[in-house]
Enzyme design. Structure first.
Site, PDB file in Angstrom:
ATOM      1  N   SER A  41       0.845  -1.188   0.000  1.00  0.00           N
ATOM      2  CA  SER A  41       0.000   0.000   0.000  1.00  0.00           C
ATOM      3  C   SER A  41       0.878   1.235   0.000  1.00  0.00           C
ATOM      4  CB  SER A  41      -0.889   0.007   1.242  1.00  0.00           C
ATOM      5  OG  SER A  41      -0.093   0.309   2.369  1.00  0.00           O
ATOM      6  N   LYS A  42       0.233   2.385  -0.026  1.00  0.00           N
ATOM      7  CA  LYS A  42       0.952   3.670  -0.066  1.00  0.00           C
ATOM      8  C   LYS A  42       1.965   3.787   1.073  1.00  0.00           C
ATOM      9  CE  LYS A  42      -1.366   6.616  -3.096  1.00  0.00           C
ATOM     10  NZ  LYS A  42      -2.833   6.504  -3.134  1.00  0.00           N
ATOM     11  N   ARG A  43       1.645   3.112   2.171  1.00  0.00           N
ATOM     12  CA  ARG A  43       2.524   3.116   3.329  1.00  0.00           C
ATOM     13  C   ARG A  43       3.942   2.651   2.966  1.00  0.00           C
ATOM     14  NH1 ARG A  43       2.983  -0.485   7.255  1.00  0.00           N
ATOM     15  NH2 ARG A  43       1.620  -1.943   6.184  1.00  0.00           N
ATOM     16  N   HIS A  44       4.035   1.759   1.986  1.00  0.00           N
ATOM     17  CA  HIS A  44       5.337   1.227   1.594  1.00  0.00           C
ATOM     18  C   HIS A  44       6.024   2.107   0.551  1.00  0.00           C
ATOM     19  CE1 HIS A  44       3.099  -2.431   2.918  1.00  0.00           C
ATOM     20  NE2 HIS A  44       4.221  -2.612   3.561  1.00  0.00           N
ATOM     21  N   GLY A  45       5.374   3.175   0.165  1.00  0.00           N
ATOM     22  CA  GLY A  45       5.923   4.017  -0.897  1.00  0.00           C
ATOM     23  C   GLY A  45       4.936   4.079  -2.037  1.00  0.00           C
TER      24      GLY A  45
END
Ligand code: GLU
Length: 427
Positions: free
Chosen positions: A204-208
């Protein structure tokens, strides 16, 4: 008898940008089609009238091309095929396998049956129809529901293999039920294990960034990104990590798709990108960098900077940050670099040595790497300081950084005038 042609499809929904996971799916479909001399068809699943947008579609197609994927025949748009889905739905109404609810057509799921999916990646998976509700075939707006349109189209288009993400495994028994009810042979299925973040959680966006367009903007090279994506779930063997698409086509086998969870690791991607950058022709690389640096930069000068830094940057963005001092006098000075320089200048001996360095450089006629280095060593000896003290402080003064290319090469390239101006400013 001629061997039947392999036909696969990539079926994006234009409700968002192409992301890493679907790009990987597209790549595997493409590799399989090209390896087998088969066909790859693009099917645009645009039946969500509200969320489908032309700008998403345009970007998806651009991104696919950018990654090196091409397709056969004109793309098929589901929104233009509603009459086909209705025709198949009517057959099921006629057979009393579906019923109407207002304008919608619903498929009746027979209870307590076992449905077997033979998946190329996962082996046999059993489903019980008790867990499957009756299925909408045609919604009341006249558009088909995803599962039905998918099954009808895969059949109508003559798709032999469905290669897609494992998030669709739970849809497959529904699609199998439709094939059975319509008396049609289903295609073969290969569900790719989902792509996870480095920590094993759903990507997800959390990972980039997840959208391909973000990687494009940051200055990843398409060949590096495709290379990295095909390693997530497939291996060319012999622990190879750098493999171009041309060669991957030769080596690709659908049976080689692994049932292991792929983890997206942006550092690994950066490393691969750096490898491609290193090996790229300087002129070609300069073309890619030209509009990322100061508009008035001289081409010949730019090529020299690129050459000097080629082994040191891993994205095109990184090049811009690393080499700012080559293109403007108002380059930023990193905090760490500033502190280092201040520390050096507090030392009287070093300060005097630097002033001496500057004075001798002023007299230097042929401002080249070798001569500059000689002056540096001589001055260090004369002032009894380590050459490193002069080298490190000069580097910060002329570039604002503690890292970069070899100092003397940098100085030669920057030229006498700039170097002296910047040293003057700091002394
Ligand atoms: N439009 C679907 C998706 O983007 C396609 C699924 C499939 O390949 O059947 O997930």
């Amino acid at each position: 008898m001629t061997k039947s042609t392999i036909k696969v499809r990539f079926a994006p929904s234009p409700t968002g940008y192409l992301h890493l996971g679907s790009a990987r799916t597209a790549l595997f479909n493409w590799l399989y089609a090209r390896h087998t001399n088969g066909k790859l068809i693009l099917r645009i699943e645009d039946t969500d009238k509200i969320r489908s947008k032309k700008e998403f579609l345009d970007e998806i197609l651009d991104d696919l091309k950018w990654l090196g994927i091409d397709w056969d025949e004109k793309p098929i748009f589901q929104s233009k095929r509603t009459s086909i889905y209705k025709k198949y739905a009517s057959q099921l109404l006629d057979k009393r396998l579906a019923y109407k609810e207002g304008d919608a057509i619903i498929f009746k799921v027979e209870k307590s049956r076992n449905i077997k999916l033979r998946d190329i990646v996962h082996g046999e998976i059993d489903f019980n129809t008790d867990e499957i509700k009756d299925q909408v075939l045609i919604k009341s707006d006249g558009f088909p529901a995803y599962n039905f349109a998918c099954a009808v189209d895969d059949y109508e288009m003559g798709i032999t293999h469905v290669i897609r993400g494992a998030d669709h495994i739970s849809n497959t028994p529904k699609q199998l039920l439709f094939y059975e009810a319509l008396g049609l042979n289903p295609p073969k299925f290969a569900h790719m294990p989902l792509m996870m973040g480095k920590d094993g959680a759903k990507l997800s966006k959390r990972h980039g960034a997840v959208a391909i367009v973000e990687y494009k903007k940051e200055g990843f090279l398409p060949e590096a990104l495709s290379n990295y994506l095909i390693l997530l779930g497939w291996s060319p063997g012999k622990n190879r990590e750098i493999i171009g698409l041309k060669e991957a086509i030769k080596l690709f086998k659908i049976e080689g798709l692994g049932n292991v969870q792929a983890r997206f690791d942006v550092d690994k991607l950066r490393w691969i990108n750096g490898e491609y950058i290193k090996n790229k022709d300087t002129k070609v690389l300069t073309n890619l960098l030209e509009d990322r640096v100061a508009k008035n930069a001289n081409r010949n000068y730019l090529e020299k900077v690129v050459d000097l830094y080629k082994t040191r940057f891993r994205t095109l963005d990184e090049f811009t940050t690393l080499t700012r001092a080559f293109f403007t006098d108002s380059f930023p000075v990193d905090t760490e670099a500033r502190e280092k320089l201040e520390k050096y200048l507090k030392d009287d001996k070093t300060k005097k040595a630097l002033a001496g360095f500057k004075a001798d450089l002023e007299k230097l006629e042929n401002f080249n790497e070798k001569n500059i280095e000689k002056i540096c060593r001589d001055v260090a000896e004369k002032h009894k300081v380590k050459p490193a003290a002069i080298i490190h402080s000069t580097r910060v003064a002329i570039s604002g950084k503690t890292v970069g290319a070899g100092l003397f090469e940098m100085m030669e390239l920057l030229g006498k005038k700039k170097v002296l101006e910047r040293l003057e400013k700091h002394l």
